[in-house]
Design a protein around this motif. Structure first.
Motif, short mmCIF file in Angstrom:
data_model
loop_
_atom_site.label_atom_id
_atom_site.label_comp_id
_atom_site.label_asym_id
_atom_site.label_seq_id
_atom_site.Cartn_x
_atom_site.Cartn_y
_atom_site.Cartn_z
N TYR A 110 4.36 -5.71 -1.87
CA TYR A 110 3.65 -4.78 -0.84
C TYR A 110 4.39 -4.80 0.35
O TYR A 110 4.76 -3.64 1.13
N TYR A 111 5.10 -6.11 0.71
CA TYR A 111 5.62 -6.10 2.07
C TYR A 111 7.31 -6.63 2.09
O TYR A 111 7.62 -6.70 3.08
N GLY A 112 7.84 -6.75 1.04
CA GLY A 112 9.13 -7.16 0.90
C GLY A 112 9.56 -8.36 1.24
O GLY A 112 8.67 -9.26 1.38
N PRO A 290 -5.53 -4.88 -4.45
CA PRO A 290 -5.08 -3.38 -4.15
C PRO A 290 -6.03 -2.57 -3.06
O PRO A 290 -5.63 -1.88 -2.11
N ILE A 291 -7.42 -2.78 -3.08
CA ILE A 291 -8.39 -2.27 -2.43
C ILE A 291 -8.15 -2.82 -1.01
O ILE A 291 -8.17 -2.09 0.32
N PHE A 295 -6.87 -0.90 2.43
CA PHE A 295 -7.67 -0.93 3.71
C PHE A 295 -6.77 -1.30 4.88
O PHE A 295 -6.97 -0.83 5.92
N LEU A 296 -5.81 -2.50 4.71
CA LEU A 296 -5.12 -3.08 5.69
C LEU A 296 -4.09 -2.02 6.16
O LEU A 296 -3.44 -1.76 7.43
N THR A 297 -3.52 -0.89 5.32
CA THR A 297 -2.49 -0.05 5.64
C THR A 297 -2.90 1.40 5.82
O THR A 297 -2.03 2.26 6.15
N SER A 298 -4.15 1.52 5.86
CA SER A 298 -4.85 2.87 6.11
C SER A 298 -4.81 3.22 7.81
O SER A 298 -4.99 2.23 8.56
#
Length: 298
Positions: A110-112, A290-291, A295-298
């Motif tokens: 997700y974040y590298g 994934p949810i 949520f965190l990246t929206s």
């Protein structure tokens, strides 16, 4: 999410269902993961990880999950009349997340690499210390033993990942390992994720213990939903960077740590319940994580 994670997990579940494997396979894989792969990964990551005041955020998040689970287990357990061993299992298994075996590859996907450095701090300075200290105390109290300071210190300083953590901090001023060693250790550490998830699949039982539905549901709901909600509220007020906040919440939302469930089983604390909380939470986490990410990246 990296398809490799799901593939390895499904392969483990299929092997449990359709194949015959040696009795010592699971303990042997766990030995490799704890004694070899995880220390190698620590030795390649920690020397290049930057520690600052913001590093306290992921550590505080992991302690929030653990102490919250302990409080929930005690309160709900007393209301519903759980035994001390059941309370101990819920507190231990639902209180410590799988922030390395599952957390590292998920965070990396997700974040590298930058996110992985935050995850390493959450795991090594957070979850691992919790497991080696408060986890030992919970097991001792709920299994009838009396923990001593000497016993706790011995368990901590003889744990291979802790030794690797100390070594990695010692070589941090030198810039880490020599290049040829770092490459080799990194390749060894890369075996951690696929083997760990395959081993998890080998241990998943899809039959919930009917007599333990209330602690099973309590543990799953706390670990996958309530705990990350509370941690999200905490980090939102922290002033930390967006990356640190997101990784901390994702790590808080991880399924239970395999080592925590193994410790509970070895101590005789409701092994069926410990396996059930771990197994079902892992399966549901492939939906909830994934949810949380969306949520965190929206």
């Amino acid at each position: 999410m990296n398809p490799l994670l799901i593939i390895c997990l499904v392969m483990g579940i299929a092997a449990r269902r359709y194949l015959t494997f040696p009795e010592q396979l699971i303990p042997s894989i766990n030995w490799w993961l704890i004694t070899i792969a995880l220390p190698c990964l620590i030795l390649t990551l920690i020397p290049h990880t930057t520690f600052n005041r913001e590093s306290l955020i992921p550590v505080a998040g992991m302690w929030c999950v653990c102490l919250g689970a302990l409080g929930v287990a005690v309160i709900v357990g007393r209301l519903l009349g759980w035994s001390r061993s059941v309370i101990g299992v819920v507190a231990l298994v639902a209180g410590i997340g799988n922030t390395s075996f599952m957390g590292f590859p998920i965070v990396q996907s997700y974040y590298g690499a930058a996110g992985l450095q935050v995850a390493v701090i959450a795991d090594q300075v957070g979850s691992f210390i919790i497991l080696s200290t408060l986890g030992v105390v919970v097991i001792a109290l709920c299994s009838g033993q009396t923990p001593t300071f000497k016993m706790i210190i011995k368990k901590v300083i003889t744990f291979p990942p802790f030794i690797a953590l100390c070594l990695s901090l010692a070589i941090k001023p030198l810039g880490g390992l020599p290049a040829f060693l770092e490459t080799s250790f990194s390749q060894i550490g890369a075996t951690l994720s696929p083997l760990a998830l395959f081993c998890v699949g080998l241990q998943i039982s899809l039959r919930p213990p009917r007599e333990s539905l209330s602690p099973l549901l309590t543990g799953i709901v706390w670990k996958l939903i309530a705990a990350p909600v509370i941690v999200w509220a905490m980090v939102s007020l922290s002033g930390a960077s967006a990356l640190t906040q997101q990784v901390t919440v994702i790590e808080a939302a991880m399924a239970p740590m395999i080592a925590a469930a193994i410790m509970a089983q070895r101590a005789g604390l409701q092994p069926i319940l410990a396996n059930a909380i771990q197994g079902y939470a892992i399966l549901f986490s492939f939906i909830t994580i994934p949810i949380w990410h969306l949520f965190l990246t929206s």
